[in-house]
Design a protein around this motif. Structure first.
Motif, PDB file in Angstrom:
ATOM      1  N   LYS A   1       0.839  -1.199   0.000  1.00 47.47           N
ATOM      2  CA  LYS A   1       0.000   0.000   0.000  1.00 47.47           C
ATOM      3  C   LYS A   1       0.877   1.253   0.000  1.00 47.47           C
ATOM      4  O   LYS A   1       0.616   2.207  -0.730  1.00 47.47           O
ATOM      5  N   ASN A   2       1.913   1.239   0.800  1.00 42.14           N
ATOM      6  CA  ASN A   2       2.825   2.386   0.873  1.00 42.14           C
ATOM      7  C   ASN A   2       3.633   2.531  -0.420  1.00 42.14           C
ATOM      8  O   ASN A   2       3.968   3.644  -0.820  1.00 42.14           O
ATOM      9  N   HIS A   3       3.939   1.402  -1.057  1.00 39.26           N
ATOM     10  CA  HIS A   3       4.636   1.413  -2.340  1.00 39.26           C
ATOM     11  C   HIS A   3       3.836   2.241  -3.350  1.00 39.26           C
ATOM     12  O   HIS A   3       4.377   3.115  -4.023  1.00 39.26           O
ATOM     13  N   GLU A   4       2.544   1.986  -3.421  1.00 39.68           N
ATOM     14  CA  GLU A   4       1.665   2.712  -4.339  1.00 39.68           C
ATOM     15  C   GLU A   4       1.584   4.198  -3.969  1.00 39.68           C
ATOM     16  O   GLU A   4       1.607   5.060  -4.854  1.00 39.68           O
ATOM     17  N   LEU A   5       1.488   4.494  -2.679  1.00 37.33           N
ATOM     18  CA  LEU A   5       1.428   5.890  -2.240  1.00 37.33           C
ATOM     19  C   LEU A   5       2.700   6.651  -2.616  1.00 37.33           C
ATOM     20  O   LEU A   5       2.633   7.802  -3.062  1.00 37.33           O
ATOM     21  N   LEU A   6       3.834   6.008  -2.437  1.00 35.77           N
ATOM     22  CA  LEU A   6       5.104   6.650  -2.763  1.00 35.77           C
ATOM     23  C   LEU A   6       5.205   6.910  -4.263  1.00 35.77           C
ATOM     24  O   LEU A   6       5.579   8.010  -4.691  1.00 35.77           O
ATOM     25  N   ASP A   7       4.844   5.913  -5.065  1.00 33.14           N
ATOM     26  CA  ASP A   7       4.874   6.073  -6.518  1.00 33.14           C
ATOM     27  C   ASP A   7       3.940   7.206  -6.945  1.00 33.14           C
ATOM     28  O   ASP A   7       4.306   8.058  -7.755  1.00 33.14           O
ATOM     29  N   LYS A   8       2.752   7.259  -6.355  1.00 26.32           N
ATOM     30  CA  LYS A   8       1.789   8.308  -6.692  1.00 26.32           C
ATOM     31  C   LYS A   8       2.299   9.689  -6.286  1.00 26.32           C
ATOM     32  O   LYS A   8       2.075  10.671  -6.988  1.00 26.32           O
ATOM     33  N   SER A   9       2.981   9.772  -5.165  1.00 26.54           N
ATOM     34  CA  SER A   9       3.473  11.084  -4.730  1.00 26.54           C
ATOM     35  C   SER A   9       4.550  11.606  -5.680  1.00 26.54           C
ATOM     36  O   SER A   9       4.542  12.789  -6.038  1.00 26.54           O
ATOM     37  N   TYR A  10       5.472  10.738  -6.101  1.00 17.84           N
ATOM     38  CA  TYR A  10       6.488  11.160  -7.062  1.00 17.84           C
ATOM     39  C   TYR A  10       5.844  11.500  -8.409  1.00 17.84           C
ATOM     40  O   TYR A  10       6.214  12.486  -9.049  1.00 17.84           O
ATOM     41  N   ALA A  11       4.884  10.689  -8.848  1.00 13.14           N
ATOM     42  CA  ALA A  11       4.187  10.952 -10.115  1.00 13.14           C
ATOM     43  C   ALA A  11       3.446  12.285 -10.052  1.00 13.14           C
ATOM     44  O   ALA A  11       3.406  13.030 -11.044  1.00 13.14           O
ATOM     45  N   GLY A  12       2.873  12.608  -8.903  1.00 16.19           N
ATOM     46  CA  GLY A  12       2.165  13.871  -8.736  1.00 16.19           C
ATOM     47  C   GLY A  12       3.093  15.065  -8.854  1.00 16.19           C
ATOM     48  O   GLY A  12       2.746  16.075  -9.487  1.00 16.19           O
ATOM     49  N   VAL A  13       4.265  14.960  -8.259  1.00 15.23           N
ATOM     50  CA  VAL A  13       5.245  16.057  -8.366  1.00 15.23           C
ATOM     51  C   VAL A  13       5.689  16.200  -9.820  1.00 15.23           C
ATOM     52  O   VAL A  13       5.787  17.304 -10.356  1.00 15.23           O
ATOM     53  N   PHE A  14       5.918  15.066 -10.484  1.00 16.78           N
ATOM     54  CA  PHE A  14       6.324  15.127 -11.889  1.00 16.78           C
ATOM     55  C   PHE A  14       5.214  15.735 -12.743  1.00 16.78           C
ATOM     56  O   PHE A  14       5.493  16.528 -13.651  1.00 16.78           O
TER      57      PHE A  14
END
Length: 114
Positions: free
Chosen positions: A59-72
């Motif tokens: 679950k945290n893996h997905e959150l981390l990926d989404k946070s980086y994708a959001g910044v990008f």
């Protein structure tokens, strides 16, 4: 062959600079693959160890990926502009994904024709 290597080096330098300025991360390096209609860039080791530990839970893996994708998503036009300047070719769209286990980010730029 030498021309492609120089192009890869210029793209790598431009996207490392982009990551440092706009994503506030310091890649250890960049690997660039140039294709007919796209450019794929791996930014090495941008995820800090504490975030890698946090992302061991799926679950945290997905959150981390989404946070980086959001910044990008907020800064992608700057990365595209850097690439367009180096290639003298337009970028249709781009995306970034992060693999927290390796700490790498993967950027894909789809190019315009011509």
């Amino acid at each position: 062959m030498e021309h492609e290597k120089q192009l890869q080096d210029r793209i790598a330098q431009a996207l490392i600079r982009f990551a440092e300025v706009h994503l506030r991360v310091k890649p250890r390096g960049a690997l660039v693959d140039i294709h007919k209609h796209s450019v794929v860039v791996t930014l090495a080791d941008i995820v800090p160890p504490v975030e890698r530990d946090y992302a061991r839970d799926n679950k945290n893996h997905e959150l981390l990926d989404k946070s980086y994708a959001g910044v990008f998503e907020c800064t992608h036009r700057m990365a595209e502009a850097e690439l367009e300047q180096v290639l003298s070719r337009g970028v249709k769209n781009s995306m970034m994904r992060v693999d927290p286990e390796s700490g790498n980010a993967f950027l894909v730029f789809n190019l315009t024709d011509g």
